[in-house]
Design an enzyme around this catalytic site. Sequence first.
Site, PDB file in Angstrom:
ATOM      1  N   SER A   1       3.032  -1.622  10.314  1.00 25.84           N
ATOM      2  CA  SER A   1       4.419  -1.647  10.772  1.00 25.84           C
ATOM      3  C   SER A   1       5.040  -3.106  10.499  1.00 25.84           C
ATOM      4  O   SER A   1       6.011  -3.277  11.218  1.00 25.84           O
ATOM      5  CB  SER A   1       4.635  -1.387  12.077  1.00 25.84           C
ATOM      6  OG  SER A   1       4.124  -0.099  12.205  1.00 25.84           O
TER       7      SER A   1
ATOM      8  N   GLU B   1      -5.956  -4.449  10.552  1.00 20.26           N
ATOM      9  CA  GLU B   1      -4.950  -3.553  10.547  1.00 20.26           C
ATOM     10  C   GLU B   1      -5.160  -2.495  11.837  1.00 20.26           C
ATOM     11  O   GLU B   1      -6.187  -1.661  11.896  1.00 20.26           O
ATOM     12  CB  GLU B   1      -4.957  -2.532   9.486  1.00 20.26           C
ATOM     13  CG  GLU B   1      -4.611  -3.100   8.129  1.00 20.26           C
ATOM     14  CD  GLU B   1      -4.050  -2.217   7.329  1.00 20.26           C
ATOM     15  OE1 GLU B   1      -2.941  -2.519   6.745  1.00 20.26           O
ATOM     16  OE2 GLU B   1      -4.461  -0.912   7.114  1.00 20.26           O
TER      17      GLU B   1
ATOM     18  N   ASN C   1       0.860  -1.011  -0.111  1.00 19.57           N
ATOM     19  CA  ASN C   1      -0.116   0.007  -0.027  1.00 19.57           C
ATOM     20  C   ASN C   1       0.945   1.200   0.013  1.00 19.57           C
ATOM     21  O   ASN C   1       1.493   1.479   1.028  1.00 19.57           O
ATOM     22  CB  ASN C   1      -1.014  -0.062   1.226  1.00 19.57           C
ATOM     23  CG  ASN C   1      -1.753   1.283   1.443  1.00 19.57           C
ATOM     24  OD1 ASN C   1      -1.849   1.946   0.408  1.00 19.57           O
ATOM     25  ND2 ASN C   1      -2.440   1.474   2.644  1.00 19.57           N
ATOM     26  N   TRP C   2       1.004   1.779  -1.241  1.00 19.45           N
ATOM     27  CA  TRP C   2       1.796   2.940  -1.452  1.00 19.45           C
ATOM     28  C   TRP C   2       1.335   4.250  -0.743  1.00 19.45           C
ATOM     29  O   TRP C   2       2.141   5.319  -0.565  1.00 19.45           O
ATOM     30  CB  TRP C   2       2.196   3.197  -2.788  1.00 19.45           C
ATOM     31  CG  TRP C   2       3.274   2.233  -3.273  1.00 19.45           C
ATOM     32  CD1 TRP C   2       3.894   1.512  -2.631  1.00 19.45           C
ATOM     33  CD2 TRP C   2       3.755   2.261  -4.764  1.00 19.45           C
ATOM     34  NE1 TRP C   2       4.738   0.510  -3.412  1.00 19.45           N
ATOM     35  CE2 TRP C   2       4.521   1.028  -4.621  1.00 19.45           C
ATOM     36  CE3 TRP C   2       3.396   2.784  -5.947  1.00 19.45           C
ATOM     37  CZ2 TRP C   2       5.362   0.829  -5.887  1.00 19.45           C
ATOM     38  CZ3 TRP C   2       3.963   2.227  -7.008  1.00 19.45           C
ATOM     39  CH2 TRP C   2       4.718   1.539  -7.169  1.00 19.45           C
ATOM     40  N   LYS C   3       0.134   4.291  -0.452  1.00 14.32           N
ATOM     41  CA  LYS C   3      -0.565   5.505   0.092  1.00 14.32           C
ATOM     42  C   LYS C   3      -0.298   6.644  -0.721  1.00 14.32           C
ATOM     43  O   LYS C   3      -0.358   6.272  -2.062  1.00 14.32           O
ATOM     44  CB  LYS C   3      -0.444   5.882   1.347  1.00 14.32           C
ATOM     45  CG  LYS C   3      -0.276   4.561   2.590  1.00 14.32           C
ATOM     46  CD  LYS C   3      -0.165   4.978   3.818  1.00 14.32           C
ATOM     47  CE  LYS C   3      -0.262   3.559   4.614  1.00 14.32           C
ATOM     48  NZ  LYS C   3      -0.372   3.608   5.962  1.00 14.32           N
TER      49      LYS C   3
ATOM     50  N   GLU D   1      -7.057   4.972   7.274  1.00 13.13           N
ATOM     51  CA  GLU D   1      -6.767   6.612   7.052  1.00 13.13           C
ATOM     52  C   GLU D   1      -7.900   7.139   5.988  1.00 13.13           C
ATOM     53  O   GLU D   1      -8.137   8.416   6.289  1.00 13.13           O
ATOM     54  CB  GLU D   1      -5.381   6.765   6.366  1.00 13.13           C
ATOM     55  CG  GLU D   1      -4.099   6.411   7.001  1.00 13.13           C
ATOM     56  CD  GLU D   1      -3.135   5.907   6.412  1.00 13.13           C
ATOM     57  OE1 GLU D   1      -2.975   5.937   5.076  1.00 13.13           O
ATOM     58  OE2 GLU D   1      -1.942   5.402   7.002  1.00 13.13           O
TER      59      GLU D   1
ATOM     60  N   GLY E   1       2.708  -0.872   4.533  1.00 13.88           N
ATOM     61  CA  GLY E   1       2.749   0.464   3.948  1.00 13.88           C
ATOM     62  C   GLY E   1       4.218   0.934   3.859  1.00 13.88           C
ATOM     63  O   GLY E   1       4.982   0.843   2.666  1.00 13.88           O
ATOM     64  N   GLY E   2       4.852   1.412   4.956  1.00  7.43           N
ATOM     65  CA  GLY E   2       6.267   2.186   5.060  1.00  7.43           C
ATOM     66  C   GLY E   2       7.197   1.189   4.104  1.00  7.43           C
ATOM     67  O   GLY E   2       8.159   1.565   3.257  1.00  7.43           O
TER      68      GLY E   2
ATOM     69  N   GLY F   1       1.904   2.724  10.734  1.00  6.04           N
ATOM     70  CA  GLY F   1       3.023   3.735  10.558  1.00  6.04           C
ATOM     71  C   GLY F   1       3.530   4.256  11.905  1.00  6.04           C
ATOM     72  O   GLY F   1       4.237   5.313  12.021  1.00  6.04           O
TER      73      GLY F   1
ATOM     74  N   HIS G   1      -9.715   1.631   4.362  1.00  5.71           N
ATOM     75  CA  HIS G   1      -8.269   1.822   5.171  1.00  5.71           C
ATOM     76  C   HIS G   1      -8.757   2.664   6.381  1.00  5.71           C
ATOM     77  O   HIS G   1      -9.320   3.721   6.079  1.00  5.71           O
ATOM     78  CB  HIS G   1      -7.284   2.404   4.346  1.00  5.71           C
ATOM     79  CG  HIS G   1      -5.998   2.375   4.678  1.00  5.71           C
ATOM     80  ND1 HIS G   1      -5.553   3.457   5.768  1.00  5.71           N
ATOM     81  CD2 HIS G   1      -4.988   1.368   5.094  1.00  5.71           C
ATOM     82  CE1 HIS G   1      -4.288   2.862   6.344  1.00  5.71           C
ATOM     83  NE2 HIS G   1      -3.957   1.817   5.556  1.00  5.71           N
TER      84      HIS G   1
HETATM   85  P1  PGA Z   1       2.536   0.555   7.793  1.00  2.00           P
HETATM   86  O1  PGA Z   1       1.054   0.609   6.827  1.00  2.00           O
HETATM   87  O2  PGA Z   1       3.239  -0.734   7.252  1.00  2.00           O
HETATM   88  O3  PGA Z   1       3.436   1.763   7.210  1.00  2.00           O
HETATM   89  O4  PGA Z   1       2.221   0.616   9.146  1.00  2.00           O
HETATM   90  C1  PGA Z   1       0.267  -0.359   6.881  1.00  2.00           C
HETATM   91  C2  PGA Z   1      -0.973   0.193   6.260  1.00  2.00           C
HETATM   92  O5  PGA Z   1      -1.551   1.369   6.413  1.00  2.00           O
HETATM   93  O6  PGA Z   1      -1.548  -0.321   5.325  1.00  2.00           O
END
Ligand code: PGA
Length: 249
Positions: free
Chosen positions: A211, A167, A10-12, A97, A232-233, A173, A95
């Site tokens: 994470s 999640e 997930n590149w956001k 976010e 994500g990251g 994050g 998600h």
């Molecule tokens: P993260 O994000 O790996 O940076 O914690 C995961 C996500 O939001 O899907």
Amino acid sequence: MPRTPYIAANWKMNKTVAEASEFVDALLPRIAATQNDVVICPPFTALAEVVQRRYGTAVKVAAQNMHEEDSGAFTGEVSAAMLVELDVEAVILGHSERRQLFGESDEALARKVPAALAADLEPILCVGESEAARDGGQTEEVLERQLQADLAGVDGADLAKVVIAYEPIWAIGTGKVATPKQAQEACAYIRDVVGMRGAARDELRVLYGGSVKPGSAAELLALPDVDGALVGGAALDPEDFAAIVEAAG
Ligand code: PGA
């Protein structure tokens, strides 16, 4: 049949078209031998580029959101049909976010999940509790409420086509990854709840997200009810992401 591991990036709101294409070129040789499902979720602007670059490989492409209607006066939104036209195969829905920053509601998700399935897009539905809910012992209550509400419009026979990502909001994050016990318990609980609604329990894929890093991936992915990861990251770097794909076995 064992469930195929499912690893999604997930590149956001990261990566221009040029950066996306550089990533895919660096990733593909590193994962050439994998049997896992590998899914890249770029921002809308880079979807077409990633689709083009991955033709002929096993990599799938997912959007990070979509609107539930086919078309209309919804400024800034994108429909399932628009994604399918680009050969996008999946879509992240709900998600945290989007729920927290953009007011995504369970009511909207109850329409989005069936709309994605009707268009032959694989929904990756995200659910997860806040830190306060976990501290208050309400994790299962939150997960059940989200799953029941968001999947309300999906028939039992179609439920196993939905990929569920657990999640926990406090782990996204933050560098604060769930313990293997927390991840296993929540993912098993999700399988039970969706199984009780009629999903083929053993076919349903439940991912952990929050994470995930190359160093923590193998232990999480070895858990019996964790079938993959939403990353994500660590998915912004092709080497790190390839290491996580490899850790899934
Ligand atoms: P993260 O994000 O790996 O940076 O914690 C995961 C996500 O939001 O899907």
